[in-house]
Structure formats: structure tokens, C-alpha cells
Write an enzyme that holds these catalytic residues in place. Structure first.
Site, PDB file in Angstrom:
ATOM      1  N   ARG A  33      -8.319  -5.057  -1.567  1.00  0.00           N
ATOM      2  CA  ARG A  33      -7.717  -3.947  -2.307  1.00  0.00           C
ATOM      3  C   ARG A  33      -8.589  -3.740  -3.542  1.00  0.00           C
ATOM      4  O   ARG A  33      -8.264  -4.167  -4.634  1.00  0.00           O
ATOM      5  CB  ARG A  33      -6.255  -4.254  -2.672  1.00  0.00           C
ATOM      6  CG  ARG A  33      -5.580  -3.067  -3.356  1.00  0.00           C
ATOM      7  CD  ARG A  33      -4.104  -3.290  -3.625  1.00  0.00           C
ATOM      8  NE  ARG A  33      -3.302  -3.003  -2.439  1.00  0.00           N
ATOM      9  CZ  ARG A  33      -2.684  -3.927  -1.735  1.00  0.00           C
ATOM     10  NH1 ARG A  33      -2.778  -5.193  -2.061  1.00  0.00           N
ATOM     11  NH2 ARG A  33      -1.970  -3.590  -0.679  1.00  0.00           N
ATOM     12  N   CYS A  42       0.823  -1.208   0.000  1.00  0.00           N
ATOM     13  CA  CYS A  42       0.000   0.000   0.000  1.00  0.00           C
ATOM     14  C   CYS A  42       0.859   1.261   0.000  1.00  0.00           C
ATOM     15  O   CYS A  42       0.516   2.261  -0.639  1.00  0.00           O
ATOM     16  CB  CYS A  42      -0.922   0.011   1.206  1.00  0.00           C
ATOM     17  SG  CYS A  42      -2.178  -1.276   1.180  1.00  0.00           S
TER      18      CYS A  42
END
EC number: 1.11.1.26
Length: 221
Positions: free
Chosen positions: A132, A55
């Protein structure tokens, strides 16, 4: 935070063509309300947690490419279960390590209300460790595309831009985007629904596989 979805609606997975569920929540730029961002494109994307390696690389690259999304009249908004103050600490660490400031909002979702409303988290799940997901939302608030990556694989930022370009181009040209399409390349015309045109087409594919001229866009084609 608050959403306008009923429990039954929140449990249903969203589909392309659905209206993006509205919500209000705290973010790193202050309170945000999704419906207040209408009239521009919006990419809403989730990440499993702050201070995670994949991330972090995504946020660094998105911050570096923020001007490219702005050129396309598109806002970015991130979503995470972590608290607002965890977001602040993470963004400070990113700034100090990579010399880039993440200025798009990161929304906190500690109770998973938003994640469940968007179908990113199952109703009985207690965390979003594998999530995600990315939603491409048009200026009318309609979900036009979705992608979902595993937690151990980062998004392609060039592909996010290409998808945004393609969505905007097919709207502007009332056309279709072929495989591997890039801005400025020809699009495809929708197949004819007229039998006479089918019979008079130049060859057996010309009635359903037809290119347009160069596509038009918003300064990026």
C-alpha cells in the site's frame, strides 16, 4: 501496458527526487499514460486487491474528498493487480453501498510490470499482497514524497492532503515545513550559509531556525 524502464532500472527502488517511471495501461476511465498528466500534481497509490475492507474504506474517503485534491491541482490515480472488470464490479459495489462514485482512474497491473517499475514489488514476487504505497509526483514528473502502509492499516486522507499542501507551500515560498505544519502557519527559512550572519545572529539558534511569515498556497491555506 508498457513502461519505459529497463529491467535493471525496474529492479531498483525509487527514491525521492527520481523521475516517476512512465507507463501506459488500461484503467477504469480508459487508457492512461502517466506522462500525459504532467503540469499537475499526481498522487499515485497502490492497493493490494479489490473487494478488501481497508482499501474499500480508503476509496470511499478519497472519492468523498476528491474535490479537495482538485482544488490543489492534483490528480488521483490508483493501481491494483486486479483486472479492469474486477475494478468495475468493485466500484459498482462501493457506489451501491456507500452512495459515492469513484471517478479517479484505477489502473490494472496483472503482470506487476508497473509495481516492479516503482519498486513496490520485488523482481521475483508473484503478488502485491502487502503493498500500500503512495507516490506524490510534482508537475515536472519528479517523485517528491513516498509513504508505505501495511496491508492491515489504512492511509490517513487528511495526512495525504497535508503532505500535498506542505509540498506545494515549500515550493511556492522556497522554504521548509516544520513538524506538524498546517496550511497558513509559518514555514522555516533555509539556514544561512554566511559565517558573518552566523556570528551576528540574535542568539545561538537564530541563524538556522528562522520562521517565515504566513505561508501562501492555492486557496487552501
Amino acid at each position: 501496458m508498457d513502461t519505459n524502464e529497463t529491467p535493471a532500472e525496474s529492479a531498483r527502488a525509487l527514491r525521492i527526487g527520481d523521475t516517476a517511471p512512465d507507463f501506459e495501461a488500461r484503467s477504469t476511465i480508459g487508457p492512461v499514460k502517466l506522462s500525459a498528466l504532467r503540469d499537475r500534481w499526481l498522487i499515485l497509490f497502490s492497493h493490494p486487491a479489490d473487494f478488501t475492507p481497508v482499501c474499500t474504506t480508503e476509496f470511499v474517503e478519497l472519492a468523498r474528498q476528491a474535490d479537495e485534491f482538485e482544488k490543489r491541482d492534483c490528480n488521483l490515480m490508483a493501481l491494483s493487480v486486479d483486472s479492469l472488470f474486477s475494478h468495475f464490479a468493485w466500484l459498482r459495489a462501493i457506489r451501491d453501498r456507500f452512495d459515492v462514485e469513484v471517478r479517479f482512474p484505477i489502473v490494472e497491473d496483472p503482470t506487476l510490470v508497473i509495481g516492479r517499475a516503482y519498486g513496490m514489488v520485488a523482481p521475483k514476487d508473484n503478488d502485491s499482497a502487502t503493498v500500500r504505497t503512495t507516490f506524490f509526483i510534482d508537475p515536472a514528473g519528479v517523485i517528491r514524497a513516498m509513504t508505505c502502509y501495511p496491508a492491515n492499516m489504512g492511509r490517513s486522507i487528511p495526512e495525504m492532503l497535508r503532505m500535498l499542501d506542505a509540498l506545494q507551500a515549500i515550493d511556492a515560498n522556497e522554504a521548509l515545513a516544520p513538524a506538524n505544519w498546517q496550511p497558513g502557519e509559518p514555514l522555516l527559512k533555509p539556514p544561512t550559509q554566511d559565517l558573518d550572519e552566523v556570528f551576528t545572529a540574535g542568539d545561538e539558534t537564530a541563524w538556522f531556525l528562522r520562521e517565515t511569515g504566513r505561508s501562501t498556497g492555492k486557496g487552501h491555506g
